[in-house]
Enzyme design. Structure first.
Site: not given
Ligand code: GDP
Ligand code: MN
Length: 399
Positions: A118, A206
């Site tokens: 992530y 993101e």
């Protein structure tokens, strides 16, 4: 402003971030789908991805057929998977129970994934600088990882003058436990992502997941990019990325009338001038046990037509059971506002309770206009009393 994954990836690719090859399909005719599939004929597997402005698509399901919003399938099954998504409703953790209609489907090559990470870039208001958030446990929801495995997350402030330094990017690569080759690639991609964050005037980038592929490369499998609409002057091309289907139609109409409007879940519509006063108004409604149906700032210099537009927009929300108008007259004069309200109330044949609190320029003339209108409007000078009154009216209780 939010954009779709396929648009976000194309922006990132132009900034040197590796993404899987893909084509966005906007036409669900068999001919159109087949012509796209033909491009992928050398691929054994492909990924079919519903394009909506919400995440959690992989675990989310279509109301009509129970299929998932992201599917890794063999090429011969792709056509059916694509058709199962078009014009159906995808419900994910982020869409709410009403879900979202899919009008675009992104087809990409399937990547053989070894590890999922992530990575995100955003501005931290407390630290007053951009931050990089990374986790070695990507793919799932970062909020869950924060609870179950907080040690796998690094939050790194970035000096806006120096940018993301190579040593900082290397620290992330160590967290991901990459070998020397992949570390180099990861460092380059992280630096490119930060450059993209700055150059695109993004408020969020993101990548979940950023992956290490079976052949030891780093690739962005998913991308969420939020662009700062205050930067539209520098990036007029962003207007073309806008997807009106993804927005609340009331918010689209409000933007046209130059009003700052955000739809909320409650039942007391608010019409206020000034963002700060609008926030305070929502707070005081909440304080007295009510729930605001919207944030609406008509701005300092609102014209009568804008007030009327504001009125029409708030009344389009079927949950609205009462209206609270809180105006501090300055440049926006109270009498002008009062006339706008009276015109709007008459033209929509208002039946809901409406409490008005006004202060400032020309407030006496405004009161006369309201009184002369003979509409059942309730003017109250005291803010607390006014808020209490609309909350009680909406609850159907005594004052
Ligand atoms: P989201 O659920 O809306 O966040 O959509 P994603 O684009 O992140 O896809 C969901 C999940 O599907 C990812 O976390 C991956 O695990 C998986 N996935 C997506 N693309 C690929 C791919 O090319 N190969 C493999 N093996 N998995 C993929
Ligand atoms: Mn994702």
């Amino acid at each position: 402003m939010n954009i779709h994954e396929y648009q976000a990836k194309s922006l990132l690719e132009s900034c040197g971030v590796k993404i899987p090859y893909g084509i966005c399909i906007e036409d669900n005719s068999t001919a159109a789908i087949d012509s796209v599939l033909k491009v992928f004929e050398k691929h054994e597997k492909v990924v079919v991805k519903a394009q909506i402005h919400a995440g959690g698509r992989g675990k989310g399901t279509f109301r009509e057929n129970g299929q998932h919003g992201v599917q890794v399938v063999s090429l011969d099954r792709a056509s059916d998977a694509i058709k199962a998504m078009f014009y159906n409703t995808l419900v994910t953790k982020q869409t709410g129970s009403e879900g979202k209609t899919v009008r675009k489907v992104y087809l990409t090559e399937a990547i053989a994934v070894k590890k999922e990470f992530y990575v995100s870039f955003l501005v931290d208001r407390t630290l007053q600088c951009p931050v990089l958030v990374a986790s070695s446990k990507g793919g799932g929801e970062i909020e869950d990882v924060a609870k179950t495995n907080p040690k796998s997350i690094i939050k790194m402030p970035i000096d806006p003058l120096l940018g993301l330094r190579p040593f900082q990017a290397r620290k992330i690569a160590y967290l991901f436990e990459l070998d020397a080759e992949a570390t180099k690639e990861c460092v380059r991609i992280l630096i490119n992502l930060y450059e993209a964050f700055v150059q695109l005037d993004a408020s969020l980038i993101e990548i979940n997941p950023l992956v290490l592929t079976e052949d030891n490369h780093i690739c962005a499998l998913d991308a969420k990019v939020q662009l700062d609409d205050n930067a539209l002057g520098r990036h007029p091309e962003y207007l073309a990325l806008d997807d009106p289907y993804e927005k609340d139609p009331k918010e689209v109409e409000a933007a046209k009338a130059n009003l700052n409007y955000v739809a909320l879940q409650g039942n007391i519509a608010c019409l206020v001038n000034g963002a700060g006063l609008a926030m305070a108004t929502m707070d005081i409604i909440q304080y007295f046990g009510g729930t605001p149906a919207n944030f609406l700032d008509v701005g300092g210099g609102a014209k009568q037509e804008q007030i009327e537009a504001a009125f029409r927009i708030i009344l389009k929300d079927p949950h609205v059971k009462g209206i609270f108008i809180n105006i501090f007259g300055g440049i926006l004069k109270c009498d002008m506002l009062a006339q706008g309200i009276v015109n709007a109330a008459k033209s929509v044949k208002l039946t809901l309770p409406l409490v008005i609190r006004m202060k400032g320029t020309n407030v006496e003339a405004a009161k006369q206009i309201l009184e002369a209108s003979e509409l059942p409007l309730i003017p109250i000078d005291d803010l607390a009393q006014a808020a209490k009154t609309i909350v009680n009216k909406v609850k159907g209780g005594a004052l």
